[in-house]
Design an enzyme around this catalytic site. Structure first.
Site, PDB file in Angstrom:
ATOM      1  CE  LYS A  98      -4.242  -1.819   2.046  1.00 19.69           C
ATOM      2  NZ  LYS A  98      -4.002  -3.131   1.841  1.00 19.69           N
ATOM      3  CG  ASP A 132      -2.899  -4.003  -2.069  1.00 17.78           C
ATOM      4  OD1 ASP A 132      -3.036  -4.852  -2.912  1.00 17.78           O
ATOM      5  OD2 ASP A 132      -2.418  -4.511  -0.837  1.00 17.78           O
ATOM      6  CG  MET A 133      -7.376   1.547  -5.840  1.00 15.90           C
ATOM      7  SD  MET A 133      -6.133   2.857  -6.367  1.00 15.90           S
ATOM      8  CE  MET A 133      -5.628   2.181  -8.278  1.00 15.90           C
ATOM      9  NE  ARG A 182      -4.850  -8.436  -5.732  1.00 16.04           N
ATOM     10  CZ  ARG A 182      -3.834  -7.843  -4.837  1.00 16.04           C
ATOM     11  NH1 ARG A 182      -4.177  -6.700  -4.091  1.00 16.04           N
ATOM     12  NH2 ARG A 182      -2.756  -8.245  -4.700  1.00 16.04           N
ATOM     13  CE  LYS A 185     -18.562  -8.602  -5.958  1.00 19.83           C
ATOM     14  NZ  LYS A 185     -19.594  -9.431  -5.635  1.00 19.83           N
ATOM     15  CB  ALA A 187     -12.861  -3.136   1.118  1.00 20.48           C
ATOM     16  CG  HIS A 225     -14.358 -14.196  -0.832  1.00 18.18           C
ATOM     17  ND1 HIS A 225     -14.027 -12.983  -0.371  1.00 18.18           N
ATOM     18  CD2 HIS A 225     -13.003 -15.118  -0.439  1.00 18.18           C
ATOM     19  CE1 HIS A 225     -12.521 -12.771   0.109  1.00 18.18           C
ATOM     20  NE2 HIS A 225     -12.189 -14.260   0.100  1.00 18.18           N
TER      21      HIS A 225
END
Length: 305
Positions: A98, A132-133, A182, A185, A187, A225
């Site tokens: 991150k 990572d976003m 990657r 959705k 978070a 998932h």
């Protein structure tokens, strides 16, 4: 009620006092079920067991509220240690980072140089690194840094989140770089000005992103998932003669463990996202906040096969 619960856990995830308390008490309150260990050395046995089952991993050193240059340098050294340990232990693992833990909120040049240091080490050992976003306010800066690094390194990818309106445009903008992405959705809690609020809209946008990126011929990690999303990807790949070498599935450590093994047995690459570190609180709260709903998300993920 679900929206209120989600907002409550997202609010808690940003509470600095609770974060400090969580560090003091270690991996309590169920966090050990979804966090690999308090440091990377503790996570190594976890990764080895996953590898033995045919699961590859990506590891994330958890961190929140990094505000000093000295701390970002320390985090950079810790990432180097992780990379060297992966190589020494011959782990089948990538690394996720991150940018806020490396100085994004402090100075653009600082985080860029910290990333160059990490990528140089990772490149030497043949290890891939995913940026990572984070939330939407940091999205453009993250993509700008990714573009700059991609011009120099081939072992770097990033993340695109389907709940943001901009995401399809971002995929098209990155297309010429042949990026390894990657797709998730998302978070974080975002306003209606920048993000879809309804699950069906987020899901539909993720399907569009998967189709777009795969048809562009670029490597795609589907991080979900959701059985519907997994089955959609399988069917789309089959109908369009897309090789399984062009995509993989990703899931969080401790979640849907039997499903992960089933995918491996079906001949798909399955990568487990293994977080580690004593700064686990924010990550754990966001897992509680995520869809389908707060605590049920973690409990279902732990016990559902």
């Amino acid at each position: 009620m679900e929206a209120l619960s989600r907002n409550f856990f997202l609010y808690l995830s940003k509470n600095k006092s609770l974060n400090k308390m969580a560090k003091r008490y270690g991996l309590k309150f169920g966090a050990s079920k979804v966090v690999g260990g308090i440091d990377f050395d503790c996570a190594v046995p976890v990764i080895k067991k996953l590898n033995e089952k045919g699961l590859c991993t990506t590891v994330d050193h958890l961190g929140e509220f990094v505000k000093s240059m000295d701390e970002t340098r320390e985090r950079t050294l810790q990432e180097i240690h992780t990379i060297q340990t992966i190589a020494r232990e011959k782990l089948d693992s990538q690394v996720s980072v991150k940018l806020t833990s490396l100085g994004l909120d402090i100075d653009y040049n600082l985080v860029f140089e910290n990333m160059r240091t990490i990528l140089n080490e990772a490149q030497e050992h043949g290890i891939f690194v995913t940026i990572d976003m984070e939330d939407e306010s940091r999205c453009q800066a993250t993509l700008d840094i990714f573009k700059g690094l991609k011009a120099e390194f081939s072992n770097v990818g990033t993340v695109i989140q389907s709940y943001l309106y901009r995401s399809l445009d971002d995929i098209n903008d990155l297309k010429e770089l042949s990026p390894n992405l990657r797709l998730v959705k998302g978070a974080y809690k975002e306003s209606t000005e920048v993000a879809y609020q309804e699950k069906k809209d987020v899901d539909e946008n993720l399907k569009k992103m998967i189709k777009n990126h795969l048809l562009n011929g670029n490597y795609t990690a589907i991080a979900s998932h959701d059985d519907q999303m997994i089955n959609f990807t399988k069917q789309f790949a089959k109908e369009n003669n897309i090789s399984r070498d062009l995509f993989e599935f990703q899931m969080l450590y401790g979640m849907r463990t039997q499903t992960q093994l089933d995918l491996v047995n079906q001949g798909y690459k399955m990568r487990v996202y293994v977080p580690y570190g004593n700064d686990w609180y924010g990550y754990f709260m966001r897992r509680l906040a995520e869809r389908p709903a707060n605590v049920a998300f973690v409990l279902k993920g732990i016990f559902k096969s």
